[in-house]
Motif scaffolding. Structure first.
Motif, short mmCIF file in Angstrom:
data_model
loop_
_atom_site.label_atom_id
_atom_site.label_comp_id
_atom_site.label_asym_id
_atom_site.label_seq_id
_atom_site.Cartn_x
_atom_site.Cartn_y
_atom_site.Cartn_z
N UNK A 350 0.88 -1.15 -0.02
CA UNK A 350 0.09 0.33 0.06
C UNK A 350 1.26 0.96 -0.43
N UNK A 351 0.48 2.07 -1.23
CA UNK A 351 1.12 3.51 -1.01
C UNK A 351 0.87 4.48 -0.18
N UNK A 352 1.41 5.24 0.44
CA UNK A 352 0.84 6.15 1.28
C UNK A 352 -0.08 7.24 0.91
N UNK A 353 -0.87 7.51 2.03
CA UNK A 353 -2.42 7.70 1.31
C UNK A 353 -2.20 9.71 1.26
N UNK A 354 -1.80 9.65 1.70
CA UNK A 354 -1.16 11.06 1.69
C UNK A 354 -1.22 11.34 -0.01
N UNK A 355 -0.43 11.10 -0.61
CA UNK A 355 0.06 11.38 -2.27
C UNK A 355 -0.46 10.85 -3.25
N UNK A 356 -1.60 11.82 -4.30
CA UNK A 356 -2.45 11.04 -5.22
C UNK A 356 -1.22 10.21 -5.94
N UNK A 357 -2.22 8.59 -6.14
CA UNK A 357 -0.98 7.94 -6.90
C UNK A 357 -2.18 7.82 -8.35
N UNK A 358 -2.46 8.54 -9.61
CA UNK A 358 -3.45 8.04 -10.68
C UNK A 358 -2.61 8.70 -11.67
N UNK A 359 -0.85 8.36 -12.10
CA UNK A 359 -0.25 8.30 -12.99
C UNK A 359 -0.98 7.28 -13.84
N UNK A 372 2.18 13.79 -20.98
CA UNK A 372 1.21 14.77 -20.89
C UNK A 372 0.40 15.27 -18.87
N UNK A 373 0.59 16.63 -18.34
CA UNK A 373 -0.10 17.04 -18.17
C UNK A 373 0.37 16.11 -16.68
N UNK A 374 2.10 15.80 -16.42
CA UNK A 374 2.37 14.72 -15.70
C UNK A 374 2.50 15.81 -14.03
N UNK A 419 7.81 4.43 -9.82
CA UNK A 419 7.13 5.88 -8.48
C UNK A 419 6.14 5.99 -9.33
N UNK A 420 4.91 5.79 -8.12
CA UNK A 420 2.86 5.51 -8.12
C UNK A 420 2.87 6.88 -7.89
N UNK A 421 3.08 8.57 -7.70
CA UNK A 421 2.99 8.67 -7.05
C UNK A 421 3.00 10.43 -7.65
N UNK A 422 1.58 10.44 -8.66
CA UNK A 422 1.49 10.82 -9.38
C UNK A 422 0.30 11.06 -10.16
N UNK A 423 0.38 12.52 -11.11
CA UNK A 423 -0.87 12.64 -11.66
C UNK A 423 -0.21 12.90 -13.53
N UNK A 424 -1.57 12.93 -14.38
CA UNK A 424 -1.08 12.69 -15.42
C UNK A 424 -0.46 11.44 -16.70
N UNK A 425 -0.50 11.53 -18.05
CA UNK A 425 -0.57 10.55 -18.45
C UNK A 425 0.89 10.37 -19.60
N UNK A 426 1.12 9.32 -19.23
CA UNK A 426 3.13 8.93 -19.34
C UNK A 426 2.68 7.69 -20.85
N UNK A 427 2.38 8.00 -22.71
CA UNK A 427 2.62 6.74 -23.75
C UNK A 427 4.08 6.66 -23.13
N UNK A 428 4.20 5.12 -23.37
CA UNK A 428 5.49 4.48 -24.29
C UNK A 428 5.18 3.32 -24.21
N UNK A 429 6.08 3.42 -25.78
CA UNK A 429 6.53 2.62 -26.53
C UNK A 429 6.51 0.97 -25.66
N UNK A 430 6.16 -0.12 -26.17
CA UNK A 430 6.50 -1.58 -26.11
C UNK A 430 7.90 -1.41 -27.20
#
Length: 583
Positions: A350-359, A372-374, A419-430
């Motif tokens: 479980x991550x710490x509850x105070x940090x956003x984790x919607x990256x 985008x919007x990271x 690193x789970x703590x963040x917001x925004x979108x990352x698109x990564x090549x396979x």
């Protein structure tokens, strides 16, 4: 008790199920059957007891000699079954330990729990995971086999010996209490249960604190051992900083905590032992004293008295399993709690509850990396510098700059998915990605295993590997040695050269360099980065550095400024590779 049994059951299933499960269960049943054979031998010993002492009472030397032969045969059978059971139990121990350890390692490593469950990154960081995996897995299986096999055989022996005692104690006990005549039929049976029941209650009352003290002692021992391991791993830094006094102070404080808990533990063991030790020494004698009224009343012979006493002793011993094993059971419960905690935490860190984790991480279908919007955060919820939107295509180089502490390395960790703590979108090549940190990994197996990490060096031609070492300036390390001694004296700069050789070997499509040449002089850095770009012209390179990576050729600059906004640096794109080379 229900929680404890459920915890033990979960861990036992993890160890027993999977490939080869039936073989393990078969071994378990075979060991159990050998212990049942031991119960049968003990019953024969009870019968032998009567025959032998009756022969002595009757001065029948021939019968006594026959019984001595029977005793030898029973002893050989008992020893043989016990030794076979121990040998098979140890085979089962290592098999189930291997499974449980493998499952623990899989959760801990593949799930990246080793990264998430650290102090500062988790609301419940896991202490001493190395001890839980290395020692607790072994201790749990050892105790599980010992206690379950012993308990089952004790239950069987209790039923067996109780039936023997019931048949032998056919006489009543008559006494007068307060002017009332009482007759207790088969009083030896009821005496055994009452005697052990009262003793068990007292044992639990005296020993109840032992579980928590045993848990704490294991933790203190592990903390002290970990401090010693840190001294070994950081020997160079400690020696150069003259940190001996600080290390003695640190290890001394941990040993003092260990010593203090140890004193509380042995004090409680002493309190418990004041009852259990005399109990263990008298449990074989009390039956004889209790049976004396029957003997003096003529209800039994001397041989019958000895047979009755032995039957009573075996019933009392079977019933006293809880008393005899209380200290070990307390340790077993503590081990189960620690190990179950490891599986629970590693299975869902479980991550710490105070940090956003919607990256959000997506797969780029066109082979282009996009951010985008990271916005990244510390585990405590503090926002780091904003990451400007950008793209990175195959063959391009992007220089990520900014002052220390702005979140550059954190962003690279987010790219790698750790690193789970963040917001925004990352698109990564396979596509294959290789990340080189500032302090590269040094695999303890030696130079070549470090070069091929995480692959096995046996998969590569040795001449090819040694040629790569020559190309990055590590020819003086040839012939490459094996084992930890090969890494002794390897400087940070040499380790960075070794990591760059790994890039040339693995040839990734995407390369992340996080201060990966910071320990090299300018000339060596230029040569090695130039070699990388020449060997990997189609690789996309994301480089974190405090100075422009000129040797990588034309590049764009992405700056994490104080306010999280991109800095214009178009001049970098206008400089041609040849001009950079001159620069």
């Amino acid at each position: 008790m229900r929680v404890i049994l459920a915890r033990i059951g979960r861990l036992a299933l993890l160890a027993a199920q999977g490939p080869g499960a039936w073989r393990g269960i078969g071994l378990y049943l075979l060991v159990l059957s050998l212990q049942f054979a031991g119960v049968w031998v003990t019953v024969q010993m009870i019968n032998w007891q009567k025959a032998f002492y009756d022969a002595l009472e009757q001065f029948d030397a021939t019968a006594a000699l026959v019984q001595i032969g029977v005793f030898g045969w029973l002893t050989a059978l008992s020893a043989g079954s016990w030794l076979a059971a121990q040998w098979l139990r140890k085979h089962l121990l290592i098999a189930w330990r291997e499974k449980l350890t493998g499952r623990a390692l899989d959760l801990w490593v593949n799930g990246k729990a080793y990264w998430y469950l650290r102090p500062g990154l988790s609301p419940a960081p896991l202490e001493n995971p190395d001890q839980r995996i290395a020692e607790d897995c072994a201790k749990f299986i050892e105790d599980f086999l010992q206690f379950t096999l012993d308990l089952i055989s004790r239950v069987v022996s209790l039923v067996t010996f109780l039936s023997v005692l019931w048949s032998l104690s056919h006489f009543p006990l008559s006494l007068t209490l307060g002017g009332v005549d009482l007759t207790i039929p088969r009083y030896m049976v009821w005496a055994a249960f009452l005697y052990v029941f009262l003793s068990s209650l007292l044992t639990h009352a005296l020993g109840k604190p032992l579980k928590n003290l045993a848990f704490a002692q294991e933790r203190r021992e592990a903390d002290f051992r970990h401090a010693l391991v840190q001294i070994r791993d950081q020997a160079d830094q400690i020696a150069q900083a003259g940190g001996e006094a600080a290390e003695l102070r640190r290890t001394g404080a941990r040993f003092a905590a260990l010593k203090e808990n140890w004193k509380r533990l042995i004090t409680r063991e002493l309190v418990l032992g004041l009852f259990t030790r005399p109990y263990q020494q008298t449990v074989l004698r009390i039956p004889t004293f209790l049976a004396l009224p029957a003997y003096f009343g003529g209800a039994v012979t001397l041989g019958g008295l000895m047979q009755l006493a032995l039957a009573f002793s075996n019933v009392a011993t079977a019933l006293s399993w809880f008393i005899f094993q209380y200290r070990g059971l307390a340790g077993f419960v503590a081990v189960s709690e620690r190990l179950d905690g490891l599986f629970a935490a590693a299975g869902n860190p479980a991550p710490l509850p105070d940090a956003p984790s919607t990256l959000e991480r997506r797969t780029a279908t066109d082979g282009i990396l996009r951010a985008r919007g990271v916005q990244l955060y510390t585990p405590q919820g503090r926002a780091l510098e904003g990451v400007p939107d950008f793209t990175l295509s195959p063959g391009e180089t992007l220089w990520l700059s900014g002052a220390s502490g702005r979140g550059k390395s954190t962003f690279l960790s987010a790219l790698r998915g750790v690193w789970p703590f963040g917001t925004g979108v990352l698109e990564l090549p396979d596509a294959p990605v290789l990340a080189l940190p500032q302090v590269p990994v040094s695999f303890a197996e030696g130079i070549l295993p470090t070069l091929t990490y995480p692959h096995d060096p046996a998969e590569y031609d040795r001449a090819t590997l040694e040629a790569l070492l020559l190309r990055v300036g590590l020819g003086h390390r040839l012939p490459a040695q094996e084992g930890p001694a090969a890494l002794q004296g390897l400087s940070i700069g040499e380790r960075q050269r070794l990591a760059l050789a790994r890039v040339l070997l693995l040839r990734p499509d995407w390369l992340i360099l996080d201060e990966a040449t910071s320990a090299l002089d300018a000339g060596a850095e230029t040569d090695l980065l130039g070699l990388l770009r020449a060997e990997l012209p189609r690789a996309a390179i994301l480089c974190v550095a405090h100075r422009p990576p000129l040797a990588l050729g034309a590049h764009r600059r992405l700056s994490l400024s104080e306010h999280g906004e991109p800095e214009d640096d178009e001049s970098e794109d206008k400089v041609e590779p040849e001009e950079r080379k001159t620069a």
